[in-house]
Design a protein around this motif. Sequence first.
Motif, PDB file in Angstrom:
ATOM      1  N   LYS A  75      -4.163  26.504 -26.694  1.00  0.00           N
ATOM      2  CA  LYS A  75      -3.529  26.452 -28.026  1.00  0.00           C
ATOM      3  C   LYS A  75      -3.481  27.828 -28.673  1.00  0.00           C
ATOM      4  O   LYS A  75      -4.431  28.602 -28.520  1.00  0.00           O
ATOM      5  N   SER A  87     -16.358  26.128 -26.055  1.00  0.00           N
ATOM      6  CA  SER A  87     -16.865  27.431 -25.604  1.00  0.00           C
ATOM      7  C   SER A  87     -18.350  27.633 -25.911  1.00  0.00           C
ATOM      8  O   SER A  87     -19.085  28.186 -25.100  1.00  0.00           O
ATOM      9  N   ARG A 134     -13.957  21.304 -22.793  1.00  0.00           N
ATOM     10  CA  ARG A 134     -12.708  21.895 -23.288  1.00  0.00           C
ATOM     11  C   ARG A 134     -13.000  23.314 -23.767  1.00  0.00           C
ATOM     12  O   ARG A 134     -13.617  23.505 -24.816  1.00  0.00           O
ATOM     13  N   GLY A 144     -11.694  27.113 -24.735  1.00  0.00           N
ATOM     14  CA  GLY A 144     -10.561  27.955 -25.109  1.00  0.00           C
ATOM     15  C   GLY A 144     -10.921  29.411 -25.226  1.00  0.00           C
ATOM     16  O   GLY A 144     -10.661  30.216 -24.331  1.00  0.00           O
ATOM     17  N   SER A 145     -11.581  29.777 -26.331  1.00  0.00           N
ATOM     18  CA  SER A 145     -11.788  31.195 -26.631  1.00  0.00           C
ATOM     19  C   SER A 145     -12.635  31.917 -25.584  1.00  0.00           C
ATOM     20  O   SER A 145     -12.432  33.112 -25.351  1.00  0.00           O
ATOM     21  N   ARG A 164      -8.895  33.487 -31.078  1.00  0.00           N
ATOM     22  CA  ARG A 164      -7.593  33.088 -31.629  1.00  0.00           C
ATOM     23  C   ARG A 164      -7.407  33.717 -32.995  1.00  0.00           C
ATOM     24  O   ARG A 164      -8.352  33.944 -33.725  1.00  0.00           O
TER      25      ARG A 164
HETATM   26  C1  LIG Z   1      -9.658  24.448 -29.977  1.00  0.00           C
HETATM   27  C2  LIG Z   1     -10.345  23.303 -29.397  1.00  0.00           C
HETATM   28  C3  LIG Z   1     -11.239  23.465 -28.314  1.00  0.00           C
HETATM   29  C4  LIG Z   1     -11.596  24.817 -27.733  1.00  0.00           C
HETATM   30  O1  LIG Z   1     -12.384  25.517 -28.627  1.00  0.00           O
HETATM   31  P1  LIG Z   1     -13.124  26.888 -28.184  1.00  0.00           P
HETATM   32  O2  LIG Z   1     -14.237  27.014 -29.126  1.00  0.00           O
HETATM   33  O3  LIG Z   1     -12.098  27.957 -28.324  1.00  0.00           O
HETATM   34  O4  LIG Z   1     -13.549  26.723 -26.795  1.00  0.00           O
HETATM   35  C5  LIG Z   1     -11.840  22.335 -27.793  1.00  0.00           C
HETATM   36  N1  LIG Z   1     -11.571  21.104 -28.282  1.00  0.00           N
HETATM   37  C6  LIG Z   1     -10.714  20.901 -29.301  1.00  0.00           C
HETATM   38  C7  LIG Z   1     -10.466  19.527 -29.786  1.00  0.00           C
HETATM   39  C8  LIG Z   1     -10.089  21.987 -29.895  1.00  0.00           C
HETATM   40  O5  LIG Z   1      -9.229  21.779 -30.915  1.00  0.00           O
END
Ligand SMILES: *Cc1c(COP(=O)(O)O)cnc(C)c1O
Length: 221
Positions: A36, A196, A211, A213-214, A220
Amino acid sequence: MTPSVSQLEVILEKISAECKRTGRDPADVDLVTVSKTFAVEAILPLLDHGWRRFGENRVQEAQTKWPQLIERYQDVELHLIGPLQSNKTADAVALFDVIQTVDREKIAKAIGDEMRKQKRQLKLFVQVNTGNEPQKTGLEPKRTQAFVEWCRNDLGLTISGLMCIPPFDDNPGPHFALLNKLAANCGVSGLSMGMSSDYEVGIELGATHVRVGSAIFGARN
Ligand SMILES: *Cc1c(COP(=O)(O)O)cnc(C)c1O
């Protein structure tokens, strides 16, 4: 190697190590890389590296990025991890393979109707608001079992698992433990928990999906 590809490898190694430490099989923990806010150009190196499992939190944003990528790369597995509005259900069912955020009767029914209409079978997770936070989506923990049973018995939907996002300031462990217990009560095996900052805690407490992301794509905006 771009930084995101080397970070992906680092995270996969850490997942393996945490599985080893806790006596789990790494094959039972699926990493969803959360792309995202990141553009197609940032996602391409991971796809070229052979990585296929991604998460997005907005249907509209995903529609601007993923159709072209799905056409070009085989076997992409796209997870919706953000709240779904009912007017976006048809688009979500057409694009995503997994919806992790089923959280109310109306949306469960709309997803079921769309899957029949489009002849598509998505994997579904029910989101639980383990912290009972008023501003957050997700079912109240105490309503979860009845809701999963209603999805199953009245709508004929297969619910694969539960998902949660613990309150930002809380120790995530008790939330993950609660989700694990609720899943056992509901008779579902999937547990999407851990991001993360806490995916290792998630794995220790039984996560089947984390899940991240960062820690892979960077901060982000
Ligand atoms: C953005 C998001 C993540 C990832 O978050 P990070 O801290 O960047 O790993 C995981 N789950 C959901 C529901 C998110 O919206």
